[in-house]
Design a protein around this motif. Sequence first.
Motif, PDB file in Angstrom:
ATOM      1  N   ILE A 284       0.830  -1.202   0.000  1.00  0.00           N
ATOM      2  CA  ILE A 284       0.000   0.000   0.000  1.00  0.00           C
ATOM      3  C   ILE A 284       0.871   1.260   0.000  1.00  0.00           C
ATOM      4  O   ILE A 284       0.597   2.215  -0.727  1.00  0.00           O
ATOM      5  CB  ILE A 284      -0.954  -0.012   1.217  1.00  0.00           C
ATOM      6  N   LYS A 285       1.920   1.246   0.804  1.00  0.00           N
ATOM      7  CA  LYS A 285       2.804   2.422   0.897  1.00  0.00           C
ATOM      8  C   LYS A 285       3.525   2.721  -0.419  1.00  0.00           C
ATOM      9  O   LYS A 285       3.962   3.838  -0.644  1.00  0.00           O
ATOM     10  CB  LYS A 285       3.820   2.233   2.023  1.00  0.00           C
ATOM     11  N   ASN A 286       3.637   1.722  -1.298  1.00  0.00           N
ATOM     12  CA  ASN A 286       4.327   1.908  -2.574  1.00  0.00           C
ATOM     13  C   ASN A 286       3.411   2.331  -3.724  1.00  0.00           C
ATOM     14  O   ASN A 286       3.891   2.547  -4.837  1.00  0.00           O
ATOM     15  CB  ASN A 286       5.072   0.632  -2.957  1.00  0.00           C
ATOM     16  N   VAL A 287       2.116   2.434  -3.476  1.00  0.00           N
ATOM     17  CA  VAL A 287       1.194   2.847  -4.537  1.00  0.00           C
ATOM     18  C   VAL A 287       1.296   4.375  -4.677  1.00  0.00           C
ATOM     19  O   VAL A 287       1.078   5.102  -3.717  1.00  0.00           O
ATOM     20  CB  VAL A 287      -0.261   2.434  -4.218  1.00  0.00           C
ATOM     21  N   PRO A 288       1.669   4.854  -5.864  1.00  0.00           N
ATOM     22  CA  PRO A 288       1.845   6.299  -6.030  1.00  0.00           C
ATOM     23  C   PRO A 288       0.522   7.065  -5.988  1.00  0.00           C
ATOM     24  O   PRO A 288      -0.531   6.528  -6.336  1.00  0.00           O
ATOM     25  CB  PRO A 288       2.495   6.428  -7.413  1.00  0.00           C
ATOM     26  N   VAL A 289       0.609   8.312  -5.570  1.00  0.00           N
ATOM     27  CA  VAL A 289      -0.554   9.203  -5.608  1.00  0.00           C
ATOM     28  C   VAL A 289      -0.833   9.512  -7.082  1.00  0.00           C
ATOM     29  O   VAL A 289       0.088   9.838  -7.832  1.00  0.00           O
ATOM     30  CB  VAL A 289      -0.278  10.495  -4.803  1.00  0.00           C
ATOM     31  N   PRO A 290      -2.083   9.406  -7.523  1.00  0.00           N
ATOM     32  CA  PRO A 290      -2.401   9.680  -8.927  1.00  0.00           C
ATOM     33  C   PRO A 290      -2.088  11.127  -9.308  1.00  0.00           C
ATOM     34  O   PRO A 290      -2.084  12.017  -8.459  1.00  0.00           O
ATOM     35  CB  PRO A 290      -3.909   9.436  -9.007  1.00  0.00           C
ATOM     36  N   GLU A 291      -1.840  11.331 -10.589  1.00  0.00           N
ATOM     37  CA  GLU A 291      -1.537  12.675 -11.086  1.00  0.00           C
ATOM     38  C   GLU A 291      -2.787  13.512 -11.273  1.00  0.00           C
ATOM     39  O   GLU A 291      -2.707  14.735 -11.380  1.00  0.00           O
ATOM     40  CB  GLU A 291      -0.773  12.565 -12.407  1.00  0.00           C
ATOM     41  N   THR A 292      -3.956  12.861 -11.342  1.00  0.00           N
ATOM     42  CA  THR A 292      -5.202  13.588 -11.562  1.00  0.00           C
ATOM     43  C   THR A 292      -6.303  13.094 -10.636  1.00  0.00           C
ATOM     44  O   THR A 292      -6.290  11.956 -10.179  1.00  0.00           O
ATOM     45  CB  THR A 292      -5.703  13.411 -13.015  1.00  0.00           C
ATOM     46  N   ASP A 293      -7.261  13.971 -10.386  1.00  0.00           N
ATOM     47  CA  ASP A 293      -8.485  13.635  -9.674  1.00  0.00           C
ATOM     48  C   ASP A 293      -9.400  12.949 -10.699  1.00  0.00           C
ATOM     49  O   ASP A 293      -9.511  13.420 -11.824  1.00  0.00           O
ATOM     50  CB  ASP A 293      -9.104  14.950  -9.168  1.00  0.00           C
ATOM     51  N   PRO A 294     -10.054  11.826 -10.351  1.00  0.00           N
ATOM     52  CA  PRO A 294     -10.856  11.120 -11.350  1.00  0.00           C
ATOM     53  C   PRO A 294     -12.076  11.903 -11.837  1.00  0.00           C
ATOM     54  O   PRO A 294     -12.572  11.679 -12.929  1.00  0.00           O
ATOM     55  CB  PRO A 294     -11.294   9.844 -10.625  1.00  0.00           C
ATOM     56  N   VAL A 295     -12.548  12.840 -11.032  1.00  0.00           N
ATOM     57  CA  VAL A 295     -13.735  13.614 -11.382  1.00  0.00           C
ATOM     58  C   VAL A 295     -13.368  14.959 -11.998  1.00  0.00           C
ATOM     59  O   VAL A 295     -13.922  15.372 -13.006  1.00  0.00           O
ATOM     60  CB  VAL A 295     -14.634  13.829 -10.139  1.00  0.00           C
ATOM     61  N   TYR A 296     -12.402  15.655 -11.401  1.00  0.00           N
ATOM     62  CA  TYR A 296     -12.083  17.027 -11.807  1.00  0.00           C
ATOM     63  C   TYR A 296     -10.760  17.185 -12.552  1.00  0.00           C
ATOM     64  O   TYR A 296     -10.394  18.296 -12.919  1.00  0.00           O
ATOM     65  CB  TYR A 296     -12.062  17.943 -10.583  1.00  0.00           C
ATOM     66  N   GLY A 297     -10.010  16.127 -12.717  1.00  0.00           N
ATOM     67  CA  GLY A 297      -8.758  16.236 -13.458  1.00  0.00           C
ATOM     68  C   GLY A 297      -7.639  16.862 -12.660  1.00  0.00           C
ATOM     69  O   GLY A 297      -7.369  16.452 -11.534  1.00  0.00           O
ATOM     70  N   GLU A 298      -7.003  17.884 -13.236  1.00  0.00           N
ATOM     71  CA  GLU A 298      -5.796  18.476 -12.632  1.00  0.00           C
ATOM     72  C   GLU A 298      -6.070  19.417 -11.473  1.00  0.00           C
ATOM     73  O   GLU A 298      -5.132  19.881 -10.831  1.00  0.00           O
ATOM     74  CB  GLU A 298      -4.991  19.194 -13.717  1.00  0.00           C
ATOM     75  N   ASN A 299      -7.328  19.744 -11.203  1.00  0.00           N
ATOM     76  CA  ASN A 299      -7.636  20.711 -10.137  1.00  0.00           C
ATOM     77  C   ASN A 299      -8.587  20.181  -9.082  1.00  0.00           C
ATOM     78  O   ASN A 299      -9.273  20.944  -8.433  1.00  0.00           O
ATOM     79  CB  ASN A 299      -8.241  21.984 -10.768  1.00  0.00           C
ATOM     80  N   GLY A 300      -8.657  18.887  -8.907  1.00  0.00           N
ATOM     81  CA  GLY A 300      -9.643  18.332  -7.994  1.00  0.00           C
ATOM     82  C   GLY A 300      -9.193  18.219  -6.555  1.00  0.00           C
ATOM     83  O   GLY A 300      -8.014  18.348  -6.235  1.00  0.00           O
ATOM     84  N   PRO A 301     -10.163  17.972  -5.670  1.00  0.00           N
ATOM     85  CA  PRO A 301      -9.870  17.846  -4.235  1.00  0.00           C
ATOM     86  C   PRO A 301      -8.913  16.713  -3.901  1.00  0.00           C
ATOM     87  O   PRO A 301      -8.196  16.788  -2.916  1.00  0.00           O
ATOM     88  CB  PRO A 301     -11.235  17.616  -3.593  1.00  0.00           C
ATOM     89  N   LEU A 302      -8.866  15.664  -4.719  1.00  0.00           N
ATOM     90  CA  LEU A 302      -7.953  14.562  -4.449  1.00  0.00           C
ATOM     91  C   LEU A 302      -6.513  15.069  -4.384  1.00  0.00           C
ATOM     92  O   LEU A 302      -5.752  14.658  -3.516  1.00  0.00           O
ATOM     93  CB  LEU A 302      -8.078  13.479  -5.525  1.00  0.00           C
ATOM     94  N   LEU A 303      -6.146  15.971  -5.266  1.00  0.00           N
ATOM     95  CA  LEU A 303      -4.761  16.454  -5.311  1.00  0.00           C
ATOM     96  C   LEU A 303      -4.409  17.253  -4.062  1.00  0.00           C
ATOM     97  O   LEU A 303      -3.275  17.237  -3.604  1.00  0.00           O
ATOM     98  CB  LEU A 303      -4.533  17.282  -6.586  1.00  0.00           C
ATOM     99  N   GLU A 304      -5.380  17.949  -3.489  1.00  0.00           N
ATOM    100  CA  GLU A 304      -5.166  18.678  -2.227  1.00  0.00           C
ATOM    101  C   GLU A 304      -5.097  17.720  -1.054  1.00  0.00           C
ATOM    102  O   GLU A 304      -4.187  17.742  -0.253  1.00  0.00           O
ATOM    103  CB  GLU A 304      -6.370  19.604  -1.965  1.00  0.00           C
ATOM    104  N   LYS A 305      -6.097  16.848  -0.965  1.00  0.00           N
ATOM    105  CA  LYS A 305      -6.226  15.972   0.198  1.00  0.00           C
ATOM    106  C   LYS A 305      -5.195  14.854   0.220  1.00  0.00           C
ATOM    107  O   LYS A 305      -4.901  14.311   1.260  1.00  0.00           O
ATOM    108  CB  LYS A 305      -7.641  15.385   0.248  1.00  0.00           C
ATOM    109  N   TRP A 306      -4.634  14.510  -0.952  1.00  0.00           N
ATOM    110  CA  TRP A 306      -3.647  13.447  -1.023  1.00  0.00           C
ATOM    111  C   TRP A 306      -2.239  13.976  -1.225  1.00  0.00           C
ATOM    112  O   TRP A 306      -1.337  13.221  -1.564  1.00  0.00           O
ATOM    113  CB  TRP A 306      -3.998  12.458  -2.135  1.00  0.00           C
ATOM    114  N   ALA A 307      -2.026  15.263  -1.031  1.00  0.00           N
ATOM    115  CA  ALA A 307      -0.663  15.817  -1.187  1.00  0.00           C
ATOM    116  C   ALA A 307       0.225  15.215  -0.100  1.00  0.00           C
ATOM    117  O   ALA A 307      -0.149  15.154   1.063  1.00  0.00           O
ATOM    118  CB  ALA A 307      -0.706  17.329  -1.058  1.00  0.00           C
ATOM    119  N   LYS A 308       1.396  14.732  -0.508  1.00  0.00           N
ATOM    120  CA  LYS A 308       2.301  14.106   0.476  1.00  0.00           C
ATOM    121  C   LYS A 308       3.363  15.095   0.904  1.00  0.00           C
ATOM    122  O   LYS A 308       3.782  15.940   0.175  1.00  0.00           O
ATOM    123  CB  LYS A 308       2.952  12.867  -0.137  1.00  0.00           C
TER     124      LYS A 308
END
Length: 165
Positions: free
Chosen positions: A141-165
């Motif tokens: 699990i620790k080796n799975v990279p954070v995706p480059e895009t949010d699946p719903v909003y693309g390059e500006n979605g909440p996933l990129l904020e909430k999953w920032a390492k």
Amino acid sequence: MEAQVRSFFLNDTGDIPNNPDLPVIVYQGVFENTVNIEAQFVQHNWTGTWTGDIYEYHHYHTNTHEVLGVKSGKATVLLGGDGGERLNLTAGDAVVLPAGTGHRKMESTEDFAVVGAYPNGSTPNLNQKDPGVRAQAISQIKNVPVPETDPVYGENGPLLEKWAK
């Protein structure tokens, strides 16, 4: 319609690792037209799509994250194991499950269907509750990279904020 986005962490249960670093993200009412779910996921490089149901037993993937977009119907899904979080999902909702997140369907309407997808078209493995594989699962699990895009909003979605390492 403005989507409500919330996120929460799930604890390691001993037999389901969940994800210690990344929260589950729930997008309520994000798809006004559920016909577009698959195309939107694919547009943002969440591919390997499928349409169907959610297993009725706890399972998780150690090698990829997963997004589920509700295409039709309603369901109650249990995340994180027996003492986890119950989510009521309805058509137009989406949920992103970080690698390691246990999930199972508890109940649903007959017409319930989801579209599933994975970052960069990863092929998920399938793990069930088993404390014996916990150490190996956590390592994967620790080796799975954070995706480059949010699946719903693309390059500006909440996933990129909430999953920032």
